[in-house]
Design an enzyme around this catalytic site. Structure first.
Site, mmCIF file in Angstrom:
data_model
loop_
_atom_site.group_PDB
_atom_site.id
_atom_site.type_symbol
_atom_site.label_atom_id
_atom_site.label_comp_id
_atom_site.label_asym_id
_atom_site.label_seq_id
_atom_site.Cartn_x
_atom_site.Cartn_y
_atom_site.Cartn_z
ATOM 1 N N LYS A 96 -30.695 90.999 46.433
ATOM 2 C CA LYS A 96 -30.117 91.502 45.182
ATOM 3 C C LYS A 96 -30.868 92.776 44.856
ATOM 4 C CE LYS A 96 -29.863 90.704 40.270
ATOM 5 N NZ LYS A 96 -30.172 89.837 39.129
ATOM 6 N N GLY A 157 -30.717 90.200 29.931
ATOM 7 C CA GLY A 157 -31.372 89.403 28.885
ATOM 8 C C GLY A 157 -30.884 89.681 27.479
ATOM 9 N N ALA A 184 -25.768 89.807 34.731
ATOM 10 C CA ALA A 184 -26.625 90.236 33.610
ATOM 11 C C ALA A 184 -25.859 90.395 32.301
ATOM 12 C CB ALA A 184 -27.346 91.543 33.915
ATOM 13 N N GLY A 185 -26.547 90.011 31.242
ATOM 14 C CA GLY A 185 -26.062 90.256 29.887
ATOM 15 C C GLY A 185 -25.246 89.136 29.279
ATOM 16 N N ASN A 206 -29.206 84.063 34.054
ATOM 17 C CA ASN A 206 -30.525 83.433 34.044
ATOM 18 C C ASN A 206 -30.963 83.109 32.616
ATOM 19 O OD1 ASN A 206 -33.637 84.127 35.828
ATOM 20 N ND2 ASN A 206 -33.333 82.798 34.115
#
Lengths: 258, 65
Positions: A96, A157, A184-185, A206
């Site tokens: 990644k 995040g 992401a996000g 995550n």
């Protein structure tokens, strides 16, 4: 079934392994998410430290596909060297690829990203580039040899969801045959469902799970939402329209007015 | 001679990267290494000779997103 570099996956949710309250919660969250791919990283370790070894044993015990990242790299050289280290450590060609361009938003340095992707693809890596939804950058990444694209939904995040739905839809339309992953996000399961309803192949998240009040339940919720969004996409949603259309037929309605 | 390992200064005798890592407690641990910003594969550590002032990075698997 999603397919990345020839690997078929039943689950369309890829899960990060960082920021969980404990390894036990992480393990239960992974199971609840049904993820078949987990992201990992690498960090400095001293001669007396054992954290890396125990994490490695834990990851091996899961029996899942591992996707190492180059998180925290701000230059092509850093990212390429980190990828080399990751390939040896995790024994995988998957990477990644993150080349960060801004410390506040952690948005990708897309110029460095394309350069690093070209180097790594030529060296036989199977690159998952963390990118923006920019079409031209995506084109360059595909030209460089990437067979998967991972545009951000919002800054890492941030839990803001899909900041640019038009851009993501446009990217999907331009690359109908390239596996696309929103990375992401994402903050709540409806964000994942929205990405999947756009026709994205998978989502990668995550923090939304790890920092939830109950990470295990949130992992399960994201799994359900991801599956629901995919099912909805395949079921071909109706087009929005400006005016109301009665869902109950008006023909045969009793004439009760004056 | 002095080497820098993950930014910490260590005094080691002349020798290879493999020998230095062994003396600093890494043994056969699951790590990856770079010297002066260049990746050094595990197989190349026994033939990588260190010189005074070398900067070594040693990393291990870690949680990531």
């Amino acid at each position: 079934m999603a397919s990345f570099y020839g690997i078929d996956l039943k689950s369309r949710l890829l899960l990060g392994t960082a920021r969980y309250p404990s390894p036990a919660v992480l393990e239960r969250a992974i199971k609840a998410s049904s993820a078949e791919v987990v992201t990992v990283s690498l960090r400095r370790e001293s001669g007396t430290g054992r954290a890396g070894q125990s994490f490695w044993s834990f990851i091996q015990s899961l029996g899942l596909k591992v996707l190492p990242n180059t998180a925290g790299c701000h230059s092509v050289k850093e990212a390429v060297t980190t990828a080399h280290m990751a390939r040896e450590l995790f024994d995988t060609k998957w990477i990644k690829l993150e080349v960060i361009g801004d410390a506040d938003t952690l948005q990708p340095d897309v110029f460095g990203l394309v350069e690093a992707a070209r180097i790594l693809c030529e060296e036989g890596f199977e690159v998952f580039p963390y990118t923006t939804e920019d079409l031209v950058v995506a084109d360059r990444l595909v030209e460089a040899g990437c067979k998967v694209l991972m545009p951000w939904g919002a800054p890492i995040g941030s839990a803001r969801g899909l900041n640019n739905v038009y851009g993501l839809r446009s990217l999907r339309a331009h690359f109908p045959d390239i596996p696309l992953v929103v990375d992401a996000g994402l903050g709540v399961p409806s964000h994942a469902a929205a990405a999947m309803e756009l026709g994205y192949d998978a989502v990668l998240l995550n923090t939304a799970v790890a920092e939830a009040g109950d990470p295990v339940e949130m992992a399960r919720a994201f799994a359900l939402a991801t599956e629901a969004g995919r099912a909805a996409y395949l079921a071909r949603p109706m087009e929005p329209r400006d005016m109301a259309v009665p869902s109950t037929p008006v023909i045969g309605k009793a004439a009760l007015g004056d | 001679m002095k080497i820098f390992l993950n930014d910490d200064v260590h005094e080691v005798g002349p020798g290879t990267l493999a020998a230095a890592l062994d003396s600093l407690g890494y043994g056969d641990r699951k790590i990856a290494t770079a010297v002066n910003g260049r990746f050094v594969a595990a197989a190349a550590r026994p033939r990588t000779t260190l010189v005074d002032g070398d900067r070594i990075e040693v990393v291990a698997p870690m949680q990531g997103g």
